[in-house]
Design a protein around this motif. Structure first.
Motif, PDB file in Angstrom:
ATOM      1  N   UNK A 194       1.039  -1.404   0.026  1.00 45.92           N
ATOM      2  CA  UNK A 194      -0.099   0.015  -0.129  1.00 45.92           C
ATOM      3  C   UNK A 194       1.092   1.218   0.071  1.00 45.92           C
ATOM      4  N   UNK A 195       2.020   1.498   0.891  1.00 44.61           N
ATOM      5  CA  UNK A 195       2.881   2.322   0.752  1.00 44.61           C
ATOM      6  C   UNK A 195       3.310   2.733  -0.642  1.00 44.61           C
ATOM      7  N   UNK A 196       3.929   0.983  -1.441  1.00 41.67           N
ATOM      8  CA  UNK A 196       4.324   2.065  -2.374  1.00 41.67           C
ATOM      9  C   UNK A 196       3.463   2.450  -3.242  1.00 41.67           C
ATOM     10  N   UNK A 197       2.151   1.977  -3.350  1.00 42.68           N
ATOM     11  CA  UNK A 197       1.325   2.696  -4.135  1.00 42.68           C
ATOM     12  C   UNK A 197       1.248   4.342  -3.755  1.00 42.68           C
ATOM     13  N   UNK A 198       0.415   4.301  -2.830  1.00 41.63           N
ATOM     14  CA  UNK A 198       0.464   5.452  -2.224  1.00 41.63           C
ATOM     15  C   UNK A 198       1.593   6.705  -2.786  1.00 41.63           C
ATOM     16  N   UNK A 199       2.959   6.467  -2.810  1.00 38.83           N
ATOM     17  CA  UNK A 199       4.070   7.148  -3.037  1.00 38.83           C
ATOM     18  C   UNK A 199       4.109   7.017  -4.182  1.00 38.83           C
ATOM     19  N   UNK A 200       4.028   5.886  -5.346  1.00 39.47           N
ATOM     20  CA  UNK A 200       3.412   6.389  -6.887  1.00 39.47           C
ATOM     21  C   UNK A 200       2.654   7.122  -7.428  1.00 39.47           C
ATOM     22  N   UNK A 201       1.443   7.699  -6.695  1.00 35.03           N
ATOM     23  CA  UNK A 201       0.703   8.979  -6.602  1.00 35.03           C
ATOM     24  C   UNK A 201       0.986   9.769  -6.331  1.00 35.03           C
ATOM     25  N   UNK A 221       2.655  10.723  14.071  1.00 29.08           N
ATOM     26  CA  UNK A 221       3.824  10.579  14.401  1.00 29.08           C
ATOM     27  C   UNK A 221       4.023  10.138  12.662  1.00 29.08           C
ATOM     28  N   UNK A 222       4.564  10.263  11.621  1.00 33.93           N
ATOM     29  CA  UNK A 222       5.484  10.499  10.198  1.00 33.93           C
ATOM     30  C   UNK A 222       6.484   9.467   9.984  1.00 33.93           C
ATOM     31  N   UNK A 223       6.900   7.715   9.800  1.00 35.39           N
ATOM     32  CA  UNK A 223       8.513   7.301   9.647  1.00 35.39           C
ATOM     33  C   UNK A 223       7.985   7.424   8.339  1.00 35.39           C
ATOM     34  N   UNK A 242       1.546   8.046   5.764  1.00 34.24           N
ATOM     35  CA  UNK A 242       1.147   6.832   6.543  1.00 34.24           C
ATOM     36  C   UNK A 242      -0.542   6.523   6.295  1.00 34.24           C
ATOM     37  N   UNK A 243      -0.190   5.143   6.346  1.00 39.14           N
ATOM     38  CA  UNK A 243      -1.230   4.249   5.284  1.00 39.14           C
ATOM     39  C   UNK A 243      -2.483   4.675   6.557  1.00 39.14           C
ATOM     40  N   UNK A 244      -3.462   4.111   6.182  1.00 43.87           N
ATOM     41  CA  UNK A 244      -4.283   3.820   7.247  1.00 43.87           C
ATOM     42  C   UNK A 244      -5.129   2.769   7.449  1.00 43.87           C
ATOM     43  N   UNK A 270     -10.810   7.060   5.767  1.00 42.50           N
ATOM     44  CA  UNK A 270      -9.339   7.891   4.883  1.00 42.50           C
ATOM     45  C   UNK A 270      -8.994   6.393   4.835  1.00 42.50           C
ATOM     46  N   UNK A 271      -7.980   6.709   3.214  1.00 44.59           N
ATOM     47  CA  UNK A 271      -6.984   5.285   2.787  1.00 44.59           C
ATOM     48  C   UNK A 271      -5.802   5.414   3.470  1.00 44.59           C
ATOM     49  N   UNK A 272      -5.334   7.193   3.379  1.00 43.63           N
ATOM     50  CA  UNK A 272      -3.866   7.550   3.704  1.00 43.63           C
ATOM     51  C   UNK A 272      -4.174   9.052   4.635  1.00 43.63           C
ATOM     52  N   UNK A 273      -2.959   9.450   5.198  1.00 44.91           N
ATOM     53  CA  UNK A 273      -3.208  10.541   5.283  1.00 44.91           C
ATOM     54  C   UNK A 273      -1.878  11.447   5.801  1.00 44.91           C
ATOM     55  N   UNK A 274      -1.639  12.274   5.341  1.00 45.61           N
ATOM     56  CA  UNK A 274       0.003  13.369   4.802  1.00 45.61           C
ATOM     57  C   UNK A 274      -0.192  14.734   5.928  1.00 45.61           C
TER      58      UNK A 274
END
Length: 211
Positions: A77-84, A117-119, A133-135, A143-147
């Motif tokens: 999921x995090x890889x896809x979020x990054x691509x988006x 906290x965002x890693x 971060x993925x939710x 929500x799908x993720x938070x920024x």
């Protein structure tokens, strides 16, 4: 001569009073100007974020959102979020991880494991720091993720509600953190005793920092 002497004294005292008032007001004025600039930067980030979501919604960017909804694996999921996100904010690997220590508006530290906290941190346009971060919630309406966005990057104060703001990304919308909360809650959170997280929404609707 005496009248002239007294006039000079009164004139000097008047000038001293005026300069004293200006000196007292100057730090507040500078702070207000700086905060206004940071808030404007956040507004620009949020507009870009909303635009990003609209474009993705219309074109389904190679079905990335569909893939995101289907996957259950956090790393995937995090890889896809990054691509988006990457193309819209020109993200690069963050070089400041060890030196970057954000905090809440009330001075509280943000510890690993905290909700805010965002890693996953990146540097973007104008050296801003962008985190996501993925939710993972079972509710399909969540929500799908938070920024998060530190709009002046590694420069201080690195504080929520001052130069750090955030938003949640849903399937069909983007919402700044704090949206939906009552006005009195927003005002309290956007004060020296609050976390500052809700300033993300409060400032966008015209709110101001409460001492």
């Amino acid at each position: 001569m005496k009248e002239k002497h007294f006039w000079k004294i009164e004139y000097t005292i008047t000038l001293l009073v005026i300069f004293s008032v200006i000196a007292l007001m100057l730090p507040t004025s500078i702070k207000s100007t700086l905060q206004a600039d940071l808030t404007t930067r956040w507004s620009d980030c949020y507009n870009k974020l909303s635009y990003m979501r609209d474009v993705i919604a219309k074109h389904e960017q190679e079905n990335l959102l569909s893939k995101l909804k289907r996957t259950k694996n956090r790393d995937e999921r995090e890889k896809i979020i990054t691509l988006i996100i990457k193309p819209y904010f020109r993200l690069n690997e963050c070089k400041y991880l060890k030196k970057y220590h954000p905090k809440y508006l009330n001075g509280g530290k943000i510890l690993k494991g905290d909700n805010f906290y965002f890693s996953e941190l990146f540097t973007g346009d104008n050296n801003i720091i962008v985190g996501f971060k993925n939710i993972t919630e079972n509710d399909p309406n969540s929500a799908m993720f938070m920024m998060m966005f530190d709009v002046n990057g590694i420069l201080p104060p690195n504080t929520w509600g001052k130069d750090i703001f955030g938003a949640k990304i849903y399937d069909g919308k983007v919402e700044p953190l704090g949206k939906g909360l009552p006005l009195n809650v927003l005002k309290n959170d956007c004060s020296v005793t609050g976390s500052g997280v809700s300033c993300s929404y409060y400032y966008l609707i015209g709110g101001s920092f409460n001492e």
